[in-house]
Design a protein around this motif. Structure first.
Motif, PDB file in Angstrom:
ATOM      1  N   VAL B  64     -69.672  -1.882 -48.151  1.00 24.83           N
ATOM      2  CA  VAL B  64     -69.437  -3.320 -48.344  1.00 24.83           C
ATOM      3  C   VAL B  64     -68.718  -3.578 -49.665  1.00 24.83           C
ATOM      4  CG1 VAL B  64     -70.573  -5.574 -48.579  1.00 24.83           C
ATOM      5  CG2 VAL B  64     -71.467  -3.898 -46.953  1.00 24.83           C
ATOM      6  N   ARG B  66     -70.511  -3.640 -52.783  1.00 27.00           N
ATOM      7  CA  ARG B  66     -71.403  -4.385 -53.677  1.00 27.00           C
ATOM      8  C   ARG B  66     -71.607  -3.616 -54.987  1.00 27.00           C
ATOM      9  NH1 ARG B  66     -73.150  -8.733 -50.832  1.00 27.00           N
ATOM     10  NH2 ARG B  66     -73.884  -9.412 -52.858  1.00 27.00           N
ATOM     11  N   SER B  68     -71.110  -7.709 -55.538  1.00 32.64           N
ATOM     12  CA  SER B  68     -69.964  -8.628 -55.609  1.00 32.64           C
ATOM     13  C   SER B  68     -70.012  -9.307 -56.982  1.00 32.64           C
ATOM     14  CB  SER B  68     -70.043  -9.654 -54.483  1.00 32.64           C
ATOM     15  OG  SER B  68     -71.130 -10.526 -54.667  1.00 32.64           O
ATOM     16  N   GLU B  90     -68.957 -13.480 -52.617  1.00 24.79           N
ATOM     17  CA  GLU B  90     -69.236 -12.814 -51.337  1.00 24.79           C
ATOM     18  C   GLU B  90     -67.976 -12.681 -50.490  1.00 24.79           C
ATOM     19  OE1 GLU B  90     -72.387 -11.419 -50.249  1.00 24.79           O
ATOM     20  OE2 GLU B  90     -72.461 -11.589 -52.427  1.00 24.79           O
ATOM     21  N   ASN B  93     -66.529  -9.172 -50.227  1.00 26.40           N
ATOM     22  CA  ASN B  93     -67.145  -8.113 -49.421  1.00 26.40           C
ATOM     23  C   ASN B  93     -66.174  -7.611 -48.358  1.00 26.40           C
ATOM     24  OD1 ASN B  93     -69.580  -8.548 -50.714  1.00 26.40           O
ATOM     25  ND2 ASN B  93     -70.435  -9.804 -49.064  1.00 26.40           N
ATOM     26  N   ASN B 101     -73.642  -8.116 -45.003  1.00 29.10           N
ATOM     27  CA  ASN B 101     -74.914  -7.651 -45.589  1.00 29.10           C
ATOM     28  C   ASN B 101     -75.962  -7.511 -44.492  1.00 29.10           C
ATOM     29  OD1 ASN B 101     -73.705  -8.016 -48.123  1.00 29.10           O
ATOM     30  ND2 ASN B 101     -74.423 -10.128 -48.244  1.00 29.10           N
TER      31      ASN B 101
END
Lengths: 270, 406
Positions: B64, B66, B68, B90, B93, B101
């Motif tokens: 992803v 992360r 973020s 976000e 992402n 998520n």
């Protein structure tokens, strides 16, 4: 003894099986529903399940979804459905009527207001598809105090532990859903149904009605052989959809569908 | 009247039956009950399983992207002339929204449960894309249900899902939007329940979905909390997030619920204006009812029929909301407000021009409210907006309103 229990006990004494039709109240028009109910009684049905139309019928296939849309277009509210039951009851004091639908219209009306109005209308049972027994603590005492039978579903996926719990919360009968799926699908497997219904009979003394996938005299008889009653829905609702304007023709076609089912079920008795 | 929440109160919710106060629960047909009971049991076990959590954290980091960033929007702050405005990004992402998520977490659950067939509903298509993405990665069969109207207005995301190997089912019943997509997803689920895992995209639906989706999305708030302390040396004074079903909002709010000083604002879709009835704001203008497996605030008529909704943003165009939000509203912990289509569009343009960040139209609702809010606050205060998704998918909608054909 409730009207539902009385009817099912009499049938059992005669070695006969209950024929239980389902139609959506208000389809094709609210003014027609009561006379369709009488037509079905004349064709030999024992208990009527009356669908309360809902905007989002998640457990139903396209046939009953469309029936809900037709009924809602003509303003068929839960109050109006109860008025239909009352009107039916004025001239038929013998045939039990069960409301079948989703929780939200009942919740919007208010549980106690609904229970009072249902008892006043002469309703006999309530089957709420999206209300499992775990969430029924609020309504159960209200229904019990007014002699309304709470009817719950049992599915092929239901464990023994749940079957017992569901039976504990039910009166009148339990409704066995013959396959995983929505109403009107053609997925019934009579052998599997027979196995499961026999097993349910071992776990509860309540009568077992079987619905979903029963379309004709042949499936009705096959399922009737192992159950206490058969519930016939989508094939009737589909007949209504095809005859929305000619009500006399609709009544003839409903009668022509139900008569052979009645005969097939009664032939099991001999 | 607000209640002071404690950690003990929060860990007790939802209760064993999935209730958040009067809300939540498990209102589904019997066929699905066993599957939900199994899912609940397995999730509660895996939640404490270090291997499951380690896999989830690794995927969030490496796949992803992360954490973020928490970004200080200096120019937007200057233009607004009030509190500092910070953006939780976000939108950066993988797949461009917070939705991934949750789909990472649920796909992991599906793998642990041995389910090979995935279904999902989608409104704007972000959740559909995020689901199709994780299915492509794990080699799972993927079916996405999407209202026919949304298939039209989010054609870019439909094509993305197809490229990712998903089958997109256009739903033509009812109002042809998100709620009808959810109805059809539930019809599919009940039919293929043995082999299917339903990846619900928001904090709604039957227990344990509101719980597990909240847990997976809470990474947003946990990061924000840590980043705020690192970068600003304090907790934010206010958090603002858009609310359709409410997953990005609950993910942002949850780790701050016991911090009394942090004000929480959920922004619903006001559509053409609450007074017109043409909106999608059940918390602002609805009442409690039961839909899609849970009791929550709903938009409905006097007879309990679900009302049709309107929002310029497909992702907010839903008549219900997650049950935990209903609870937070009733206990007064979070504030729920609304923003109209026009205000959201204006915010979409503003954030694009002032910060070079093009938000999704859903997110633009949060931006619109946050700017109004920040203007009323002191300069040393801090507002964090959850920039839940990027706006590329909405370019057609905006261009159309400008009379431009792309």
């Amino acid at each position: 003894m409730s009207r539902i229990e009385g009817v099912l006990q009499t049938l059992k004494g005669q070695g006969r099986k209950a024929l239980i039709p389902f139609i959506t109240a208000g389809d094709p028009h609210p003014d027609v529903t009561v006379s369709l109910m009488h037509t079905m009684v004349n064709a030999g049905v024992d208990i009527i399940e009356l669908g309360v139309p809902f905007s989002d019928p998640m457990a139903d296939g396209p046939v009953i979804q469309l029936a809900c849309e037709r009924a809602l277009k003509h303003g068929t509210s839960l109050r109006r459905v109860l008025a239909m039951v009352k009107e039916f009851r004025a001239t038929d004091n013998a045939t039990p009527v069960v409301l079948m639908g989703y929780l939200n219209p009942i919740e919007a009306m208010g549980y106690e207001v609904f229970a009072d109005a249902a008892a006043d209308a002469g309703l006999d049972g309530v089957l709420t598809v999206d209300l499992p027994p775990e969430e029924a603590d609020d309504v159960a005492p209200l229904f019990a105090a007014r002699g309304l039978d709470p009817i719950f579903l049992i599915a092929p996926t239901t464990t023994d532990e749940r079957i017992r719990a569901i039976a504990d919360h039910s009166s009148g009968y339990v409704y066995y859903v013959s396959f995983n799926g929505v109403t009107g699908a053609a997925r019934i497997n009579v052998e599997e149904v027979a196995k499961k219904v026999t097993h349910i009979h071992e776990l509860t003394a309540l009568p077992v009605g079987v619905g979903f996938g029963i379309r004709d005299a042949e499936t009705a008889a096959a399922v009737g052989r192992v159950s206490d009653g058969v519930i016939v829905g989508s094939v009737l609702v589909d007949t209504i959809a095809r005859n929305q304007t000619d009500i006399e023709k609709l009544k003839r076609e409903l009668t022509d569908l139900l008569n052979p089912m009645r005969e097939a079920l009664d032939s099991l008795a001999s | 009247m607000s209640v002071k929440l404690t950690e003990e109160m929060l860990t007790a919710l939802p209760d064993a039956r999935g209730h958040f106060g009067a809300f939540g629960g498990r209102f589904v047909s019997e066929t699905l009950m066993d599957s939900l009971v199994t899912l609940e049991r397995e999730y509660l076990r895996l939640k404490k399983d270090p291997e499951f959590q380690a896999t989830f954290d690794k995927d969030l980091a490496d796949y992803v992207g992360r954490p973020s960033p928490l970004y200080f929007a200096e120019r937007l702050t200057r233009e607004t002339g009030g509190a500092q405005i910070w953006l939780k990004r976000e939108d950066l992402n993988h797949t461009g929204a917070h939705k991934i998520n949750n789909t990472i977490g649920q796909a992991l659950l599906a793998s642990f449960l041995g389910k090979k067939r995935i279904i999902a509903e989608t409104g704007a298509g972000q959740h559909g894309v995020a689901t199709a993405t994780v299915c492509a990665r794990l080699g799972l069969e993927c079916h996405v249900f999407m209202g026919a109207e949304d298939v039209q207005r989010q054609s870019l995301n439909v094509y993305r899902m197809k490229l990712l190997g998903a089958q997109v089912h256009a739903v033509t019943s009812g109002s042809r939007t998100l709620k009808d997509a959810m109805n059809d997803a539930m019809r599919d689920w009940v039919t293929y329940v043995d082999e299917t895992f339903y990846i619900i995209g928001t904090v709604a639906g039957p227990h344990p979905y509101p719980l597990l989706v909240r847990d997976f999305q809470s990474v947003i708030g946990r990061e924000t909390r840590r980043q705020a302390l690192e970068k600003a040396g304090k907790l934010p004074d206010a958090l603002v997030a858009c609310v359709g079903g409410g997953s990005n909002a609950i993910g942002m709010f949850y780790p701050f619920l016991t911090d009394e000083s942090v004000q929480l604002y959920g922004v619903e879709a006001g559509g053409l204006g609450i007074e017109t009835g043409q909106h999608a704001a059940p918390l602002c203008a609805g009442r409690p009812g039961v839909l899609h497996g849970n009791r929550t605030y709903l938009m409905e008529d006097d007879n309990g029929q679900i009302a049709s909704t309107h929002s310029i943003s497909a992702g907010l165009d839903y008549p219900g909301v997650g049950p935990e939000h209903s609870w937070l509203k009733d206990i007064g912990r979070a504030n729920y407000v609304s923003v109209t289509d026009d205000e959201a569009l204006e915010a979409f343009r503003m954030l694009t021009l002032v910060e070079g960040i093009m938000p999704a139209l859903e997110t633009a609702h949060a931006v619109a409210y946050a700017v109004k809010l920040a203007a009323t606050m002191e300069k040393d205060q801090m507002v964090v907006i959850n920039i839940s998704g990027r706006g590329d998918k909405d370019i057609h909608t905006v261009a159309q309103l400008d009379g431009i054909e792309l």
